[in-house]
Design a protein around this motif. Structure first.
Motif, short mmCIF file in Angstrom:
data_model
loop_
_atom_site.label_atom_id
_atom_site.label_comp_id
_atom_site.label_asym_id
_atom_site.label_seq_id
_atom_site.Cartn_x
_atom_site.Cartn_y
_atom_site.Cartn_z
N ILE B 42 0.85 -1.21 0.00
CA ILE B 42 0.00 0.00 0.00
C ILE B 42 0.88 1.25 0.00
O ILE B 42 1.73 1.41 0.88
CB ILE B 42 -0.94 0.02 1.23
N SER B 43 0.67 2.12 -0.99
CA SER B 43 1.46 3.36 -0.99
C SER B 43 0.61 4.57 -0.59
O SER B 43 1.13 5.56 -0.09
CB SER B 43 2.07 3.59 -2.37
N GLU B 44 -0.70 4.51 -0.82
CA GLU B 44 -1.58 5.63 -0.44
C GLU B 44 -2.90 5.04 0.05
O GLU B 44 -3.32 3.97 -0.40
CB GLU B 44 -1.87 6.52 -1.64
N SER B 45 -3.58 5.78 0.94
CA SER B 45 -4.89 5.28 1.40
C SER B 45 -5.79 6.43 1.84
O SER B 45 -5.33 7.52 2.17
CB SER B 45 -4.69 4.30 2.56
N LEU B 46 -7.09 6.14 1.83
CA LEU B 46 -8.09 7.12 2.27
C LEU B 46 -9.23 6.35 2.93
O LEU B 46 -9.63 5.28 2.44
CB LEU B 46 -8.62 7.90 1.06
N ALA B 124 -12.72 13.54 4.73
CA ALA B 124 -11.92 12.30 4.70
C ALA B 124 -10.58 12.56 4.02
O ALA B 124 -9.54 12.08 4.48
CB ALA B 124 -12.69 11.21 3.96
N TYR B 125 -10.60 13.34 2.95
CA TYR B 125 -9.37 13.65 2.22
C TYR B 125 -8.44 14.52 3.08
O TYR B 125 -7.22 14.33 3.11
CB TYR B 125 -9.72 14.35 0.91
N ARG B 126 -9.08 15.47 3.80
CA ARG B 126 -8.29 16.34 4.67
C ARG B 126 -7.54 15.50 5.72
O ARG B 126 -6.37 15.70 5.99
CB ARG B 126 -9.21 17.36 5.35
N LYS B 127 -8.27 14.51 6.28
CA LYS B 127 -7.65 13.66 7.30
C LYS B 127 -6.55 12.79 6.68
O LYS B 127 -5.49 12.61 7.29
CB LYS B 127 -8.72 12.77 7.94
N ALA B 128 -6.80 12.27 5.48
CA ALA B 128 -5.78 11.44 4.82
C ALA B 128 -4.53 12.28 4.55
O ALA B 128 -3.40 11.79 4.70
CB ALA B 128 -6.34 10.87 3.53
#
Lengths: 271, 427
Positions: B42-46, B124-128
Motif C-alpha cells: 500500500i502506498s496511499e490510502s483514504l 476524509a481527504y483532509r484527514k488522509a
C-alpha cells in the motif's frame, strides 16, 4: 442602403435573435442562453434607438402614419423592459419584451410606406404620443408578468408539478412586483397622454369623424380599468390574481384599440 | 512499481446499520490511529466513514494492496476479514474510480443527490492528507472527484429539488414569495415536523417567526430554539393577519382554521398572499380554504407528492450525471496511464520531433528567401536540430529512469513523472 435601412435591419435581426435565444434558453434551462438573450435584446434596443434617431433626422416623422407610432411604441416597450429588468433584477421581463418589440418593429417597417394622414404639430400631440406610448408600453410588460403569474399561480394552487423551465420562473411575488411597478408608472402617463390628446383634438381637429367617438370611448374605457387597477393596488393593496387579470385586460384592450379600432372605424386615428 | 487503485467498502445497501456500526472507522482516521498503514503493497490510502458507508481506498500493488487493506480494516475493529467479507463490495482500477466519482456526486447515496456526502469526502481527504496517507494519485483522484461532483451539480438537476417534506414546503414558499426576508412565519403547534420546517424557514431568512401552541410553555420552548417569539393560542387569528407563511401541526382532532375564518383574516391583511402548510394528521386547516384567492394550502399528502415527483426527477437526471461520471473516469484513467514511464518518454520524444520540424521549416524558409538552400546544408541543419533536441531531452529522461529504479520509493517516481509532464506540458 441608407442609415434607416441599416439600423432597421440590424434592430430586427437582433430582436429576432433575442427571441430565439430567449425561447431556447427558457426551454433548455440554459443560463448562458438567457444571458445572451438579454444582451441581444439590449443590442436590439440600441439599434432601435439609432433607427428612431435617424428616422427623426430624416423627417420621417413629419406626418402621422401607422409606422410613425408603432416604432416609438416598440422603443418605449423595450425601454420599459430594460428599466424594469435593471430595477427588479428579473431577466424574465426581457424574455417577453423581445417578441413584442420584434413584432411591433416589424409592423412599423411594414407600415412605413403608408401615406401620412395628418401633420405633426404642437407639443400637445408629442405629449399625447409620449404619454400613451409609456402607458401602453409598460402595460405590455405588466401583462407579460401577469400572464406568467396566472400560469404559475394556477400550477401552485392546483399542486401541479413545477417541471422544466417552470422551476426557473421568478416567484409569484416577483411577478406581482413587476406588475405593481408598471402600474405605478403607466397609469399617470396614460392619463396624462389621454388628456393631452383630448386637448389637442379640440384645438387641431376641425370636425369629429364617426369613428372618433368609438376611439375616444374605447380609450376612456381603458382609462377606467387602468384607474381601477391603480386605485385597488395603491389604496386597497391588491396583490396577486386580480391585478394580473386586469393588466392582461388593459393590454388586450390597448391592442384592440391600436389594431382593430384604428383599422375598422374611420377616425382621425385611422391612418 | 505498481500504482493500481482499489476500493473496498460497505454501505446502506450491503450492510444493516448494526454491521456498519461494527465496522465503522470513524475513530481510526487520526494520524496516531490511522487504520491503513503504508507499506506491504500500500502506498496511499483514504478512509471514508459516515453513517451510511465505510469505504477504504488504496493505491498500491493491486490485489495485494486490497487484501492488506481488508486485513487492516478488520484488525482495527478487532474482527477478522472473513467476518467483513460477506457485506463487502470491492472495486479495482476503472470501477474503483467510477465508484468514487459516483459517491462524490451523490449518485450512490441513500437520498439521491443529497449534498452532505461531498463535505464528508472532503473531510476524509483532509484527514488522509494530515496523516500523510494521500500521495500523487489520491491527491489528483480526490480533486478530480470534487470537480466531477461540482460538474454534476451544475450540469444536471440531480440535486436541484427538495426531497424532504419540510424542505419541500420551504422550496414552495420560495416559489410564492420573492424575498423571504420580507415575510413573517407562524408555527401552529410544537410538533417535530413543524420544528424541522421552521428551521428551514429560519435558514431561508424569514423576517420574524412566532409560535402558537395550546400549552404556552411549549410554545415558548420552541420559540426560544428558533429564535422567535411565543404567542398565546387565543391570539391565533389576530396573528394570522400578520402572517405570510403558516406551518400547522397540532394534535387537534378536527380542523382549527376554516374558510370563514380565513375570509376575515384575508380582509384584514388586504388580500396579501398566504402560504399555509398543514402537516397535521388529522388536518388543522379546512381544505376549502384553498379555494380562496391568494391562499395556497398544502397538506402532508400534497407535500409527499411533491417529494415523490422531485425524487423521480432526480432519478431522471441521474442518467445524465452517470454519463458525466463515465466521461471523467475515462479522462482520469488517461492521466493515470500517462504516469507510467514509457508513454512519458515517448511523449517527450514526439514533442522534440515536432519542435525540430517547426523550427527547421522556419529556418529553411528564412534561408530560402536569399537564395536556394542546397541539400547538404539542409541535411546539416536537420542533424543539428535533431541532436539539440536529443541533448535537451537527455536529462529529463535520465532523471525519470533513475527515479524509476528507486523501487523502494515508488511515490517519488510518480511525482517525477507528473512533474515532467507538467513542465513540458505533455498531454
Amino acid at each position: 442602403m441608407n442609415w434607416t435601412d441599416l439600423f432597421s435591419c440590424l434592430c430586427l435581426a437582433l430582436y429576432a435573435l433575442a427571441v430565439v435565444a430567449s425561447f431556447s434558453g427558457l426551454l433548455g434551462r440554459s443560463p448562458r442562453l438567457k444571458a445572451l438573450a438579454c444582451a441581444l435584446c439590449a443590442g436590439g434596443f440600441a439599434a432601435h434607438s439609432a433607427w428612431l434617431a435617424v428616422s427623426l433626422c430624416s423627417g420621417a416623422f413629419e406626418g402621422v402614419s401607422r409606422g410613425f407610432y408603432l416604432l416609438p411604441l416598440a422603443w418605449v416597450l423595450a425601454a420599459a423592459g430594460l428599466f424594469i429588468f435593471r430595477r427588479q433584477r428579473q431577466e424574465i421581463v426581457l424574455h417577453f419584451v423581445s417578441p413584442w418589440a420584434f413584432f411591433l418593429c416589424a409592423c412599423a417597417l411594414g407600415f412605413s410606406g403608408a401615406p401620412a394622414s395628418a401633420t405633426v404639430t404642437g407639443p400637445l400631440l408629442w405629449l399625447h404620443l409620449a404619454g400613451m406610448a409609456v402607458g401602453i408600453g409598460v402595460m405590455a410588460v405588466a401583462a407579460g408578468a401577469g400572464g406568467m403569474f396566472l400560469w404559475q399561480e394556477r400550477a401552485i394552487k392546483h399542486k401541479a408539478r413545477l417541471a422544466g423551465f417552470r422551476r426557473d420562473l421568478p416567484a409569484l411575488g416577483s411577478l406581482d412586483a413587476i406588475n405593481s411597478l408598471a402600474t405605478r408608472i403607466g397609469f399617470p402617463c396614460y392619463s396624462f397622454g389621454l388628456l393631452c390628446g383630448f386637448l389637442w383634438s379640440r384645438i387641431a381637429w376641425p370636425s369629429l369623424m364617426p369613428g372618433d367617438l368609438v376611439k375616444s370611448g374605447f380609450s376612456l374605457l381603458i382609462l377606467l380599468v387602468y384607474a381601477l387597477l391603480f386605485h385597488q393596488r395603491q389604496a386597497l393593496g391588491w396583490q396577486g390574481r386580480k391585478p394580473a387579470v386586469l393588466a392582461l385586460v388593459i393590454f388586450a384592450a390597448c391592442l384592440v384599440s391600436l389594431f382593430v379600432v384604428n383599422t375598422f372605424f374611420s377616425s382621425q386615428h385611422g391612418f | 512499481m505498481n500504482s493500481s487503485i482499489s476500493l473496498i467498502g460497505i454501505n446502506h445497501r450491503t450492510a444493516a446499520v448494526e454491521i456498519r456500526e461494527r465496522f465503522a472507522l470513524t475513530d481510526f482516521c487520526a494520524p496516531e490511529t490511522w487504520a491503513i498503514p503504508r507499506g506491504e503493497g500500500i502506498s496511499e490510502s483514504l478512509i471514508l466513514s459516515t453513517c451510511n458507508r465505510v469505504e477504504v481506498l488504496v493505491v498500491g500493488d493491486g490485489d495485494r494492496a486490497r487484501r492488506r487493506a481488508l486485513e487492516c480494516w478488520a484488525k482495527a475493529r478487532g474482527r477478522t476479514p472473513e467476518e467483513l467479507e460477506p457485506y463487502l463490495y470491492q472495486y479495482q482500477g476503472e470501477e474503483a474510480v467510477r465508484h468514487l466519482f459516483s459517491v462524490a456526486s451523490s449518485l450512490d447515496s441513500l437520498v439521491l443527490g443529497e449534498p452532505q456526502i461531498l463535505g464528508q469526502l472532503k473531510e476524509a481527504y483532509r484527514k488522509a492528507s494530515a496523516c500523510r496517507a494521500a500521495g500523487t494519485i489520491l491527491n489528483r483522484l480526490l480533486h478530480k472527484a470534487f470537480s466531477v461532483a461540482k460538474r454534476v451539480r451544475s450540469e444536471t438537476g440531480v440535486a436541484s429539488s427538495a426531497v424532504s417534506i419540510s424542505y419541500a414546503a420551504v422550496e414552495l414558499a420560495k416559489q410564492i414569495f420573492d424575498d423571504m426576508s420580507r415575510h413573517d412565519a407562524l408555527i401552529l403547534g410544537a410538533g417535530e415536523m413543524a420544528e424541522l420546517a421552521a428551521m428551514h424557514l429560519v435558514q431561508a431568512g424569514v423576517r420574524r417567526i412566532r409560535v402558537v401552541n395550546r400549552t404556552y410553555a411549549r410554545a415558548e420552548e420552541l420559540a426560544q430554539r428558533l429564535g422567535g417569539e411565543a404567542v398565546p393560542f387565543g391570539q391565533l387569528f389576530a396573528q394570522l393577519a400578520e402572517t405570510d407563511i403558516l406551518i400547522s401541526s397540532t394534535g387537534a382532532p378536527e380542523a382549527i382554521i376554516h374558510e370563514q375564518d380565513m375570509r376575515g383574516v384575508l380582509r384584514k391583511r388586504k388580500h396579501r398572499p398566504m402560504f399555509l402548510i398543514d402537516i397535521a394528521m388529522p388536518r388543522d386547516i379546512d381544505p376549502a380554504v384553498n379555494t380562496l384567492d391568494n391562499v395556497y394550502l398544502y397538506d402532508i399528502d400534497d407535500l409527499k407528492e411533491v417529494v415523490e415527483e422531485n425524487l423521480a426527477g432526480r432519478r431522471e437526471e441521474a442518467v445524465k450525471a452517470r454519463a458525466i461520471v463515465d466521461e471523467e473516469t475515462a479522462a482520469f484513467l488517461d492521466w493515470l496511464q500517462s504516469l507510467t514511464l514509457q508513454p512519458t518518454i515517448v511523449a517527450l520524444g514526439e514533442r522534440g520531433r515536432r519542435i525540430v520540424e517547426e523550427e527547421l521549416a522556419r529556418t529553411l524558409r528564412r534561408l530560402g528567401s536569399s537564395g536556394p538552400v542546397d541539400e547538404e546544408t539542409r541535411k546539416a541543419l536537420e542533424i543539428m536540430a535533431d541532436s539539440l533536441v536529443r541533448r535537451f531531452n537527455h536529462e529529463p529522461i535520465a532523471f525519470l529512469k533513475e527515479r524509476f529504479h528507486e523501487a523502494e520509493n515508488p511515490e517519488y517516481t510518480l511525482q517525477a513523472v507528473d512533474t515532467i509532464r507538467r513542465v513540458f506540458d505533455l498531454k
